[in-house]
Design an enzyme around this catalytic site. Structure first.
Site, PDB file in Angstrom:
ATOM      1  N   GLY A  57      45.469  37.808  39.526  1.00 29.69           N
ATOM      2  CA  GLY A  57      46.097  36.531  38.832  1.00 29.69           C
ATOM      3  C   GLY A  57      47.358  36.347  39.166  1.00 29.69           C
ATOM      4  O   GLY A  57      48.141  35.721  38.592  1.00 29.69           O
ATOM      5  N   LYS A  93      40.096  40.164  25.531  1.00 26.42           N
ATOM      6  CA  LYS A  93      41.496  40.768  25.462  1.00 26.42           C
ATOM      7  C   LYS A  93      41.387  42.136  24.419  1.00 26.42           C
ATOM      8  O   LYS A  93      41.913  43.180  25.090  1.00 26.42           O
ATOM      9  CB  LYS A  93      42.548  40.102  25.003  1.00 26.42           C
ATOM     10  CG  LYS A  93      42.552  38.936  25.948  1.00 26.42           C
ATOM     11  CD  LYS A  93      43.120  39.398  27.219  1.00 26.42           C
ATOM     12  CE  LYS A  93      43.416  38.316  28.180  1.00 26.42           C
ATOM     13  NZ  LYS A  93      44.296  38.718  29.688  1.00 26.42           N
ATOM     14  N   ASP A 153      37.896  36.351  43.593  1.00 24.91           N
ATOM     15  CA  ASP A 153      37.474  36.163  42.228  1.00 24.91           C
ATOM     16  C   ASP A 153      37.076  37.540  41.523  1.00 24.91           C
ATOM     17  O   ASP A 153      36.038  38.049  41.924  1.00 24.91           O
ATOM     18  CB  ASP A 153      36.015  35.186  42.026  1.00 24.91           C
ATOM     19  CG  ASP A 153      35.423  35.221  40.790  1.00 24.91           C
ATOM     20  OD1 ASP A 153      35.858  35.723  39.821  1.00 24.91           O
ATOM     21  OD2 ASP A 153      34.488  34.181  40.599  1.00 24.91           O
ATOM     22  N   VAL A 154      37.917  37.867  40.506  1.00 23.62           N
ATOM     23  CA  VAL A 154      37.908  39.417  40.056  1.00 23.62           C
ATOM     24  C   VAL A 154      36.651  39.455  39.385  1.00 23.62           C
ATOM     25  O   VAL A 154      36.419  40.628  38.875  1.00 23.62           O
ATOM     26  CB  VAL A 154      39.228  39.679  39.573  1.00 23.62           C
ATOM     27  CG1 VAL A 154      40.503  40.025  40.528  1.00 23.62           C
ATOM     28  CG2 VAL A 154      39.364  38.764  38.396  1.00 23.62           C
ATOM     29  N   TYR A 197      38.010  34.585  23.994  1.00 24.59           N
ATOM     30  CA  TYR A 197      39.484  34.872  24.543  1.00 24.59           C
ATOM     31  C   TYR A 197      40.010  36.385  23.959  1.00 24.59           C
ATOM     32  O   TYR A 197      40.061  37.330  24.364  1.00 24.59           O
ATOM     33  CB  TYR A 197      40.618  34.042  24.470  1.00 24.59           C
ATOM     34  CG  TYR A 197      41.750  34.385  25.145  1.00 24.59           C
ATOM     35  CD1 TYR A 197      41.850  34.295  26.373  1.00 24.59           C
ATOM     36  CD2 TYR A 197      42.868  34.889  24.299  1.00 24.59           C
ATOM     37  CE1 TYR A 197      43.196  34.879  27.040  1.00 24.59           C
ATOM     38  CE2 TYR A 197      44.087  35.212  24.692  1.00 24.59           C
ATOM     39  CZ  TYR A 197      44.091  35.045  26.056  1.00 24.59           C
ATOM     40  OH  TYR A 197      45.419  35.291  26.610  1.00 24.59           O
ATOM     41  N   SER A 244      46.619  40.633  25.080  1.00 21.33           N
ATOM     42  CA  SER A 244      47.400  39.581  24.463  1.00 21.33           C
ATOM     43  C   SER A 244      47.601  39.834  23.124  1.00 21.33           C
ATOM     44  O   SER A 244      46.870  40.697  22.506  1.00 21.33           O
ATOM     45  CB  SER A 244      46.250  38.250  24.400  1.00 21.33           C
ATOM     46  OG  SER A 244      46.914  37.358  23.456  1.00 21.33           O
TER      47      SER A 244
HETATM   48  P1  NAI Z   1      48.039  31.297  34.328  1.00 19.04           P
HETATM   49  O1  NAI Z   1      47.032  30.369  34.264  1.00 19.04           O
HETATM   50  O2  NAI Z   1      49.510  30.631  34.913  1.00 19.04           O
HETATM   51  O3  NAI Z   1      47.939  32.288  35.736  1.00 19.04           O
HETATM   52  C1  NAI Z   1      46.578  32.952  35.422  1.00 19.04           C
HETATM   53  C2  NAI Z   1      46.045  33.335  36.872  1.00 19.04           C
HETATM   54  O4  NAI Z   1      44.856  34.066  36.962  1.00 19.04           O
HETATM   55  C3  NAI Z   1      45.873  32.094  37.732  1.00 19.04           C
HETATM   56  O5  NAI Z   1      46.792  32.008  39.031  1.00 19.04           O
HETATM   57  C4  NAI Z   1      44.333  32.015  38.083  1.00 19.04           C
HETATM   58  O6  NAI Z   1      44.300  31.374  39.300  1.00 19.04           O
HETATM   59  C5  NAI Z   1      44.103  33.474  38.136  1.00 19.04           C
HETATM   60  N1  NAI Z   1      42.681  33.587  37.676  1.00 19.04           N
HETATM   61  C6  NAI Z   1      42.026  32.975  36.837  1.00 19.04           C
HETATM   62  N2  NAI Z   1      40.721  33.208  36.772  1.00 19.04           N
HETATM   63  C7  NAI Z   1      40.720  34.229  38.222  1.00 19.04           C
HETATM   64  C8  NAI Z   1      39.592  34.980  38.745  1.00 19.04           C
HETATM   65  N3  NAI Z   1      38.429  35.010  38.323  1.00 19.04           N
HETATM   66  N4  NAI Z   1      39.693  35.802  39.601  1.00 19.04           N
HETATM   67  C9  NAI Z   1      41.036  35.673  40.019  1.00 19.04           C
HETATM   68  N5  NAI Z   1      42.173  35.084  39.417  1.00 19.04           N
HETATM   69  C10 NAI Z   1      41.798  34.553  38.449  1.00 19.04           C
HETATM   70  O7  NAI Z   1      48.161  32.145  33.269  1.00 19.04           O
HETATM   71  P2  NAI Z   1      49.513  33.236  32.406  1.00 19.04           P
HETATM   72  O8  NAI Z   1      50.077  32.561  31.079  1.00 19.04           O
HETATM   73  O9  NAI Z   1      50.425  33.754  33.555  1.00 19.04           O
HETATM   74  O10 NAI Z   1      48.469  34.592  32.038  1.00 19.04           O
HETATM   75  C11 NAI Z   1      48.484  35.712  32.804  1.00 19.04           C
HETATM   76  C12 NAI Z   1      47.718  36.934  31.899  1.00 19.04           C
HETATM   77  O11 NAI Z   1      48.573  36.896  30.733  1.00 19.04           O
HETATM   78  C13 NAI Z   1      46.351  36.052  31.389  1.00 19.04           C
HETATM   79  O12 NAI Z   1      45.283  37.257  31.262  1.00 19.04           O
HETATM   80  C14 NAI Z   1      46.676  35.729  29.960  1.00 19.04           C
HETATM   81  O13 NAI Z   1      45.409  35.961  29.062  1.00 19.04           O
HETATM   82  C15 NAI Z   1      47.634  36.758  29.534  1.00 19.04           C
HETATM   83  N6  NAI Z   1      48.489  36.176  28.401  1.00 19.04           N
HETATM   84  C16 NAI Z   1      49.108  35.159  28.495  1.00 19.04           C
HETATM   85  C17 NAI Z   1      49.938  34.557  27.484  1.00 19.04           C
HETATM   86  C18 NAI Z   1      51.115  33.589  27.554  1.00 19.04           C
HETATM   87  O14 NAI Z   1      51.630  33.354  26.635  1.00 19.04           O
HETATM   88  N7  NAI Z   1      51.159  32.928  28.704  1.00 19.04           N
HETATM   89  C19 NAI Z   1      49.994  35.340  26.144  1.00 19.04           C
HETATM   90  C20 NAI Z   1      49.335  36.411  26.396  1.00 19.04           C
HETATM   91  C21 NAI Z   1      48.520  36.960  27.400  1.00 19.04           C
END
Ligand code: NAI
Length: 246
Positions: free
Chosen positions: A9, A155, A59-60, A151, A138
């Site tokens: 990601g 997590k 795709d992980v 979700y 999370s």
């Molecule tokens: P984001 O949506 O900006 O980035 C997530 C990335 O994961 C994207 O680039 C997407 O293309 C990639 N992705 C999605 N499915 C995928 C797959 N099957 N294979 C490979 N890549 C894939 O999200 P963000 O906010 O940066 O979140 C990152 C992590 O942090 C996530 O796991 C999210 O659940 C976790 N998180 C985020 C919070 C927040 O406040 N933003 C709070 C708690 C947890």
């Protein structure tokens, strides 16, 4: 010594910040993302800043794609010593309307992905006698969030996986920890705000340090946990949430 890090990601938000930070600290970074073009762009940005990086469209949730991606990393950058499982998707809605297909997709993307990535890279770490894994879960796993059953369940599973891997692999010089972020300003969070899942003012008001988190807050914590000095920290949950959920 240059270590090879895989950040899943890694093309957006928190993962992109982690990739930038680990590269700045001297790691060779493989950006794994389902968005192939964005993975390439994130890696190019790291290289433009003087770092070493490779973008890989993966795709992980797909085991064979993970195996192929890690094989590419081994030949281009060397065996992975650091893995940050950060790829994730969020889905919200009433529990009784949650389709089994949606549940399965969220579990596959957020949790089974970490199983695949850990199982594929751990042999490299065992052979090297050194490794660092950080699972991005999370803060919702502390509190629960109405309407986010898939979700929060996915997590929460990551927290359990972390505990077990820490116990099984500590003897090989490998640490495994969880970082559950609080409310972090990223594209994923913007979407949740736009959809009315969260209210920004209420979130900030409920955060003791009085601000929304930045991706760099999570990246700094990861940088510490994957460093040499953190070798005695394993199986832990290191909350980065501005004082919420304490
Ligand atoms: P984001 O949506 O900006 O980035 C997530 C990335 O994961 C994207 O680039 C997407 O293309 C990639 N992705 C999605 N499915 C995928 C797959 N099957 N294979 C490979 N890549 C894939 O999200 P963000 O906010 O940066 O979140 C990152 C992590 O942090 C996530 O796991 C999210 O659940 C976790 N998180 C985020 C919070 C927040 O406040 N933003 C709070 C708690 C947890």
């Amino acid at each position: 010594m240059t270590r090879t890090a895989i950040v899943t990601g890694g093309a957006s938000g928190i993962g992109a910040a982690i990739g930038r930070r680990l590269a700045a600290d001297g790691a060779a970074v493989a950006v794994f993302d389902i968005n192939d073009a964005a993975a390439g762009a994130a890696a190019a940005a790291i290289r433009a800043d003087g770092g070493t990086a490779l973008g890989v469209g993966v795709d992980v949730a797909d085991r064979s794609a993970v195996e192929a991606g890690v094989a590419d990393v081994r030949s281009a950058l060397g065996g992975p010593a650091i893995l940050v499982n950060c790829a994730g998707v969020t889905v919200s809605g009433p529990f009784l309307e949650l389709e089994p297909e949606t549940w399965n997709r969220v579990l596959a993307t957020n949790l089974t992905s970490a199983f695949h990535c850990c199982q594929v890279v751990l042999p490299d770490m065992v052979a090297a006698g050194w490794g660092r894994i950080v699972n991005i879960s999370s803060s919702s796993t502390h509190s629960g969030v109405p309407g986010m059953a898939a979700y929060v369940s996915s997590k929460s599973g990551m927290n359990g996986l972390t505990k077990v891997l820490a116990l099984e692999f500590g003897r090989y010089g490998i640490t495994v920890n969880t970082v559950p972020p609080g409310f972090i300003e990223t594209p994923m969070m913007r979407e949740a705000l736009d959809n009315g899942v969260f209210d920004l003012d209420r979130q900030v008001a409920g955060t003791p340090v009085g601000r929304i988190g930045q991706p760099e807050d999570i990246a700094a914590t990861c940088a510490f946990l994957v460093g040499e000095e953190a070798g005695y920290i394993t199986g832990q949950t290191v909350g980065v949430n501005g004082g919420r959920n304490t």
